[in-house]
Enzyme design. Structure first.
Site, PDB file in Angstrom:
ATOM      1  CG  ASP A 134     -17.581   5.592  30.159  1.00  0.00           C
ATOM      2  OD1 ASP A 134     -17.421   6.689  29.598  1.00  0.00           O
ATOM      3  OD2 ASP A 134     -18.078   5.473  31.296  1.00  0.00           O
ATOM      4  CG  ASP A 164     -13.255   3.107  30.694  1.00  0.00           C
ATOM      5  OD1 ASP A 164     -13.032   1.881  30.648  1.00  0.00           O
ATOM      6  OD2 ASP A 164     -13.969   3.637  31.580  1.00  0.00           O
ATOM      7  CG  HIS A 219     -13.931   8.558  31.711  1.00  0.00           C
ATOM      8  ND1 HIS A 219     -15.152   8.216  32.208  1.00  0.00           N
ATOM      9  CD2 HIS A 219     -13.276   7.397  31.433  1.00  0.00           C
ATOM     10  CE1 HIS A 219     -15.253   6.872  32.238  1.00  0.00           C
ATOM     11  NE2 HIS A 219     -14.125   6.366  31.784  1.00  0.00           N
ATOM     12  CB  CYS A 236     -20.482  10.580  30.398  1.00  0.00           C
ATOM     13  SG  CYS A 236     -19.149  11.515  31.109  1.00  0.00           S
ATOM     14  CG  ASP A 267     -15.684  12.984  29.011  1.00  0.00           C
ATOM     15  OD1 ASP A 267     -15.244  12.716  30.137  1.00  0.00           O
ATOM     16  OD2 ASP A 267     -16.572  12.308  28.442  1.00  0.00           O
TER      17      ASP A 267
END
Ligand code: ABU
Length: 370
Positions: free
Chosen positions: A121, A199, A248, A355, A250
């Site tokens: 991040d 991020d 995020h 992550c 992902d």
């Protein structure tokens, strides 16, 4: 002309930081740490991104250390994950342990820290550059300081080390009337355009093309800042996501190799993808296997689609959680070789393998895949 590319192929190969996409053979990776983990301090930008039950627990326990019963099993999983990476010949680099319980302040606000669980991040690797991102969670303001010995080492050995403008994170950045969109309502975000924030985990890289989803931690000005910073050598494309509380990319969409795109069918509608991605094979993620363990379900900071948070070792091999049997079987059918590594307890600290890591070096060169 602001053409942002490694100075030459040979210097890029020698640089300790060199990674252009999510799938080239992995050589070196930063893996996060749990020591000193502290429950995020209260702030609307934190609460709006944590699932219901965990958000209630977080607001009651904000600023306390994570309890041992959560840290210990996650630490065991992390240690095993590192062993697996090393057994695959990958160099694993770690941040320094840090006591994130320490209180800090800026002229505008004060907070305690969070943890170093998710290096994905706070730093973005583009070629031979490692960039510290301007994060929107106040408790993550100084998170990259634990990585500074690594960053200085990479810099001394030839990497480019940069940082986006440090945001002020005053109230002007957050919409005071923000409410999560209800089903069927248009997606909206808590962030204003007061200053650039993003991020790194809201981006994925496919050589010269970089993809982003806007989120509650990444605003338009943040995307514009990165686009201008990278210059003409790269193209940044925005992907539309229907996630009501996005944070995020992902667990929403992730490339598994050139021409192969894993999508979350709840958040991504293939018709709405950027045209260049429509030419790729769309691999629809199977339903995540439900997590029946009540403690795991209550403490997870993440959504159920963490089953998609895969780390590619190369174009064939990938790390997948054995709990997610649907995913495990599906990726085998698609021709990948899954390496099962249990990691469910780590979700309480913000993620899974993608992550928890930052791939700093993958063997390969800067290419255009479209
Ligand atoms: N940090 C990635 C987790 C995103 C999610 O909760 O789906």
């Amino acid at each position: 002309m602001n053409f942002h590319a490694p100075s030459s192929e040979s210097s890029a190969a020698a640089c300790p930081v060199s990674s252009h996409n999510e799938w080239d053979p992995l050589e070196e990776i930063i893996v996060g740490r749990l020591e000193g983990s502290t429950i995020p301090s209260n702030h609307p930008v934190v609460t709006c991104n944590i699932p219901g039950m965990a958000a209630r627990a977080q607001s009651l326990a904000a600023g306390f250390r994570f309890p041992k019963f959560m840290v210990e099993p996650a630490q065991e999983e992390l240690d095993h994950f590192i062993e697996v990476l090393e057994s695959l010949g990958v160099t694993v680099t770690r941040p320094e342990p840090f006591d994130h319980h320490a209180k800090f302040a800026t002229p505008y606000w004060s907070s305690r820290g969070f943890c170093n669980s998710c290096p994905r991040d706070s730093m973005l690797v583009i070629g031979d550059e490692i960039l510290e991102t301007p994060m929107a969670w106040p408790c993550r303001y100084f998170e990259t300081h634990s990585y500074r010995p690594i960053l200085k080492d990479y810099f001394r050995r030839g990497a480019r080390w940069t940082s986006a403008p440090k945001p002020q994170l005053t109230d002007a950045l957050f919409d005071p009337n923000f409410e999560l969109p209800k089903k069927g309502e248009p997606i909206r975000y808590i962030l204003t355009e007061f200053e650039p924030v993003f991020d790194a985990a809201d981006f994925f890289r496919c050589g010269r093309d970089i993809f982003v989803t806007r989120s509650n931690v990444t605003n338009k000005m943040g995307v514009d800042w990165l686009r201008r910073h990278l210059g003409e050598g790269y193209r940044i494309h925005e992907i539309k996501s229907r996630c009501p509380n996005p944070m995020h990319i992902d667990t929403t969409i992730l490339p598994l190799g050139p021409g192969k795109l894993l999508i979350n069918p709840e958040y991504i509608h293939p018709d709405e993808l950027p045209d260049i991605l429509k030419k790729w094979d769309i691999l629809v993620a199977p339903d995540p296997t439900p997590i029946d363990d009540r403690i795991l379900a209550i403490t997870s900071m993440c959504g159920k689609w963490l089953s998609m948070n895969i780390l590619m070792i190369d174009e064939k091999r990938m790390i997948v959680d054995p709990h997610h049997v649907n995913m495990l079987r599906q990726v085998e059918k698609w021709g990948f070789e899954p390496i099962p590594v249990p990691f469910l307890h780590y979700a309480a600290f913000g993620g899974a393998y993608h992550c928890a890591t930052l791939d700093v070096r993958r063997r390969g060169t800067l290419e255009s895949y479209f």
